[in-house]
Design a protein around this motif. Structure first.
Motif, mmCIF file in Angstrom:
data_model
loop_
_atom_site.group_PDB
_atom_site.id
_atom_site.type_symbol
_atom_site.label_atom_id
_atom_site.label_comp_id
_atom_site.label_asym_id
_atom_site.label_seq_id
_atom_site.Cartn_x
_atom_site.Cartn_y
_atom_site.Cartn_z
ATOM 1 N N SER A 192 0.743 -1.189 -0.021
ATOM 2 C CA SER A 192 0.031 0.065 0.065
ATOM 3 C C SER A 192 0.857 1.217 -0.184
ATOM 4 O O SER A 192 0.485 2.293 -0.528
ATOM 5 N N THR A 193 1.939 1.184 0.697
ATOM 6 C CA THR A 193 2.929 2.423 0.649
ATOM 7 C C THR A 193 3.334 2.598 -0.913
ATOM 8 O O THR A 193 3.351 3.768 -1.366
ATOM 9 N N ARG A 194 3.840 1.508 -1.524
ATOM 10 C CA ARG A 194 4.319 1.784 -2.991
ATOM 11 C C ARG A 194 3.273 2.394 -3.642
ATOM 12 O O ARG A 194 3.258 2.904 -4.650
ATOM 13 N N ARG A 195 1.779 1.811 -3.702
ATOM 14 C CA ARG A 195 0.959 2.202 -4.446
ATOM 15 C C ARG A 195 0.773 3.637 -4.288
ATOM 16 O O ARG A 195 0.277 4.557 -5.128
ATOM 17 N N PHE A 196 0.662 4.052 -2.852
ATOM 18 C CA PHE A 196 0.325 5.523 -2.594
ATOM 19 C C PHE A 196 1.409 6.402 -3.205
ATOM 20 O O PHE A 196 1.011 7.358 -3.786
ATOM 21 N N ALA A 197 2.546 5.846 -3.080
ATOM 22 C CA ALA A 197 4.019 6.626 -3.830
ATOM 23 C C ALA A 197 3.601 6.906 -5.337
ATOM 24 O O ALA A 197 3.584 7.751 -5.825
ATOM 25 N N ASP A 198 3.200 5.638 -5.983
ATOM 26 C CA ASP A 198 2.880 5.723 -7.496
ATOM 27 C C ASP A 198 1.970 6.631 -7.762
ATOM 28 O O ASP A 198 1.903 7.152 -8.661
ATOM 29 N N GLU A 199 0.771 6.565 -6.908
ATOM 30 C CA GLU A 199 -0.447 7.409 -7.307
ATOM 31 C C GLU A 199 -0.220 8.804 -7.059
ATOM 32 O O GLU A 199 -0.713 9.531 -7.953
ATOM 33 N N TYR A 200 0.511 9.181 -6.310
ATOM 34 C CA TYR A 200 0.799 10.776 -6.024
ATOM 35 C C TYR A 200 2.248 11.081 -6.807
ATOM 36 O O TYR A 200 2.352 12.251 -6.681
ATOM 37 N N GLY A 201 2.843 10.063 -7.308
ATOM 38 C CA GLY A 201 4.034 10.441 -7.917
ATOM 39 C C GLY A 201 5.461 10.535 -7.197
ATOM 40 O O GLY A 201 6.379 11.314 -7.657
ATOM 41 N N PHE A 202 5.446 10.176 -5.980
ATOM 42 C CA PHE A 202 6.782 10.430 -5.245
ATOM 43 C C PHE A 202 7.481 9.041 -5.931
ATOM 44 O O PHE A 202 7.055 8.037 -5.810
ATOM 45 N N ALA A 203 8.646 9.481 -5.726
ATOM 46 C CA ALA A 203 9.690 8.432 -5.917
ATOM 47 C C ALA A 203 10.328 7.889 -4.553
ATOM 48 O O ALA A 203 11.032 8.713 -3.987
ATOM 49 N N LEU A 204 10.239 6.627 -4.500
ATOM 50 C CA LEU A 204 10.978 6.209 -3.183
ATOM 51 C C LEU A 204 11.985 5.141 -3.535
ATOM 52 O O LEU A 204 12.028 4.355 -4.521
#
Length: 152
Positions: free
Chosen positions: A140-152
């Motif tokens: 879910s953290t990766r999905r949030f980052a992808d949805e909002y456009g943050f590069a983790l």
């Protein structure tokens, strides 16, 4: 007053910023002492404090720059508007991904937004604790980052 009296603008801004460092550190310490227990982040408290101190320092610095470059009344309005615009372009709403895809020239405003960097740092601090493989929040953290456009 000092700049219009002949003093160096750069020296005034630098001196003002340095004099305000203890106030910035103390103010952000008090804020984080109240705010961090309420949001209960997974990251260390000291990193949250550093983040708040950096954000407050940017606001103080913006105030000094505006007070030197603009008249008193205009600087007050410009400071409030700049802070509002910066907060509006922080990367949460509108999402960073949307900004990159559709804002074009206005993306420069977003890149200059100090709140955007605070949100980036906050997301990175929190995501660091949830990205370990096998944890319940990794997907879910990766999905949030992808949805909002943050590069983790």
């Amino acid at each position: 007053r000092r700049v219009h009296g002949g003093a160096s603008s750069a020296a005034y801004v630098l001196a003002g910023a340095l004099v305000d460092v203890p106030l910035v550190l103390l103010g952000s310490l008090v804020f984080s002492a109240v705010y961090v227990p309420m949001i209960r982040p997974a990251s260390l408290w000291v990193w949250q404090w550093v983040l708040y101190a950096a954000l407050e320092f940017c606001c103080f610095g913006l105030g000094y720059v505006l007070s030197v470059t603009l008249s008193t009344h205009v600087a007050l309005v410009a400071g409030v508007c700049a802070t509002f615009v910066s907060a509006s372009l922080s990367g949460i709403s509108p999402k960073y991904r949307v900004v990159v895809e559709s804002y074009g020239v206005l993306r420069a405003l977003w890149l200059a937004s100090f709140a955007r960097y605070a949100v980036d740092a906050s997301v990175a601090l929190e995501a660091e604790f949830f990205l370990d493989p096998g944890t319940a929040f990794a997907v879910s953290t990766r999905r949030f980052a992808d949805e909002y456009g943050f590069a983790l």
